[in-house]
Design a protein around this motif. Structure first.
Motif, short mmCIF file in Angstrom:
data_model
loop_
_atom_site.label_atom_id
_atom_site.label_comp_id
_atom_site.label_asym_id
_atom_site.label_seq_id
_atom_site.Cartn_x
_atom_site.Cartn_y
_atom_site.Cartn_z
N LEU A 165 64.61 33.15 52.26
CA LEU A 165 65.81 32.31 52.26
C LEU A 165 65.69 31.23 51.19
N PRO A 166 66.82 30.73 50.68
CA PRO A 166 66.76 29.56 49.80
C PRO A 166 66.01 28.43 50.51
N ALA A 167 65.23 27.67 49.77
CA ALA A 167 64.32 26.70 50.37
C ALA A 167 64.98 25.70 51.31
N LEU A 168 66.13 25.15 50.90
CA LEU A 168 66.81 24.17 51.76
C LEU A 168 67.27 24.82 53.06
N MET A 169 67.84 26.01 52.95
CA MET A 169 68.32 26.71 54.14
C MET A 169 67.16 27.03 55.08
N ARG A 170 66.05 27.50 54.51
CA ARG A 170 64.89 27.84 55.33
C ARG A 170 64.32 26.59 56.02
N SER A 171 64.27 25.50 55.28
CA SER A 171 63.76 24.25 55.85
C SER A 171 64.59 23.82 57.05
N GLN A 172 65.91 23.90 56.92
CA GLN A 172 66.78 23.48 58.01
C GLN A 172 66.63 24.40 59.21
N LYS A 173 66.50 25.70 58.97
CA LYS A 173 66.34 26.65 60.07
C LYS A 173 65.00 26.44 60.78
N LEU A 174 63.93 26.19 60.01
CA LEU A 174 62.63 25.95 60.61
C LEU A 174 62.67 24.69 61.48
N GLN A 175 63.32 23.65 60.97
CA GLN A 175 63.42 22.41 61.74
C GLN A 175 64.29 22.58 62.99
N ASP A 176 65.35 23.38 62.86
CA ASP A 176 66.19 23.67 64.04
C ASP A 176 65.36 24.35 65.12
N ARG A 177 64.55 25.33 64.70
CA ARG A 177 63.72 26.06 65.66
C ARG A 177 62.70 25.14 66.32
N ALA A 178 62.06 24.32 65.52
CA ALA A 178 61.04 23.40 66.07
C ALA A 178 61.65 22.43 67.08
N SER A 179 62.91 22.05 66.83
CA SER A 179 63.58 21.10 67.73
C SER A 179 63.82 21.70 69.11
N LEU A 180 63.84 23.04 69.22
CA LEU A 180 64.09 23.70 70.51
C LEU A 180 63.00 23.39 71.52
N VAL A 181 61.79 23.06 71.03
CA VAL A 181 60.69 22.74 71.95
C VAL A 181 60.39 21.24 71.94
N GLY A 182 61.34 20.45 71.40
CA GLY A 182 61.20 19.00 71.44
C GLY A 182 60.50 18.38 70.26
N PHE A 183 60.12 19.19 69.25
CA PHE A 183 59.47 18.65 68.06
C PHE A 183 60.57 18.15 67.13
#
Length: 254
Positions: free
Chosen positions: A128-146
Motif C-alpha cells: 500500500l502507499p505509505a500514508l495509507m498503510r500507516s493509517q490502516k496499521l494505526q486503525d488496527r492497533a487502536s482496536l486493542v486500545g493502543f
C-alpha cells in the motif's frame, strides 16, 4: 459466445501467440496492476464516464491476465475467482442474504476476522502507499486500545518527534534523520485519524494544489517574458500568492 467469454478467448490467444504477453508472470505484472488502479482513480476524479469505462476495462484485463496465468499453472481459473467472490459477498452480508441485522453482521464479521489473524495487523498489505498503510496499521492497533486518548496528546507527540528530528539534523546522521522524519510523518497520520480524514487523500489533494499553482507560476512567468531560473524567490512568491487567489476564485478552472 458472450463478450466475457470472448475476452477469455482473446487472453488465451495472446498468451499463446504474443511474444510479450506469453512471457509475463504474476510478478512481472504487479506494477501494471498498480498503474491501472491509479489511472482508474484519476478517471473517477475526472468525472469522465468514457475514461472511467476504459480504465475499468484495463483493471479487468489485469484480473483476466492473472487468472489465465494461474489456469496455466493448474492453480485456478477466472470462474473459480468469481465463485470465491460470490461466496465471500454472501458470507459477508448475512443481513442481506440472511436474517441478521447489519450491525449484528458487522460485529460477527469483525469477530471472525479477528480469530483468523495471528496479529491485529495481519491483512494490511505492505505494498500500500505509505500514508495509507500507516493509517490502516494505526486503525488496527487502536482496536486493542493502543491509541492516544485525546487530540492534545497527538499534538504533543508531533512536537516531541519534531524536536527529535531537529536534534538528528544537528547530529548530521542520515540514518537517524530518516528515522526521525518517519516518526514525524507517522505522528501526522495519527492526527489525520483523530480528525477523521484520510491522510493519503489529504496529501494527494495537496499535491494537486501544488501542481496547479506551479503550472500557474510557469504560465505567468512566460507571459511576463521571464525565465523561472532567472527570477528571485521573492518574485516567484508574489506570483505564487496570485495563483492561490486564482485557485480560490476559480475552483472549477482545472
Amino acid at each position: 459466445m458472450t463478450p466475457f467469454e470472448e475476452l477469455l478467448k482473446i487472453m488465451q490467444t495472446l498468451r499463446e501467440k504474443c511474444p510479450w504477453d506469453s512471457k509475463q508472470t504474476h510478478q512481472s505484472l504487479k506494477k501494471y496492476m498498480i498503474e491501472e488502479a491509479y489511472e482508474l482513480l484519476d478517471a473517477i476524479d475526472s468525472r469522465d464516464d468514457q475514461k472511467l469505462k476504459e480504465e475499468l476495462g484495463d483493471v479487468l484485463l489485469q484480473v483476466i491476465f492473472h487468472s489465465q496465468i494461474a489456469k496455466e499453472r493448474g492453480a485456478f481459473d477466472v470462474w473459480e475467482v468469481i465463485e470465491t467472490l460470490n461466496e465471500k459477498l454472501v458470507k459477508r452480508h448475512p443481513h442481506v442474504f440472511g436474517a441478521e441485522s447489519a450491525q449484528e453482521a458487522l460485529s460477527k464479521w469483525e469477530e471472525n476476522k479477528a480469530k483468523e489473524r495471528e496479529s491485529v495487523l495481519d491483512g494490511v498489505p505492505k505494498s500500500l502507499p505509505a500514508l495509507m498503510r500507516s493509517q490502516k496499521l494505526q486503525d488496527r492497533a487502536s482496536l486493542v486500545g493502543f491509541d492516544f486518548e485525546s487530540i492534545e496528546q497527538v499534538f504533543e507527540k508531533i512536537e516531541e518527534e519534531m524536536k527529535e528530528l531537529k536534534d538528528a539534523i544537528k547530529g548530521g546522521n542520515t540514518k537517524e534523520i530518516k528515522h526521525e522524519l518517519g516518526d514525524v510523518l507517522t505522528a501526522v497520520v495519527e492526527l489525520a485519524r483523530f480528525l477523521k480524514v484520510d491522510a493519503e487523500e489529504c496529501l494527494q489533494e495537496a499535491n494537486n494544489r501544488f501542481e496547479r499553482r506551479f503550472r500557474f507560476l510557469e504560465r505567468r512567468a512566460k507571459e511576463l517574458g521571464k525565465d523561472l531560473k532567472s527570477m528571485t524567490l521573492q518574485e516567484m512568491d508574489l506570483i505564487w500568492m496570485e495563483s492561490k487567489r486564482f485557485d480560490y476564485d476559480n475552483p472549477q478552472a482545472y
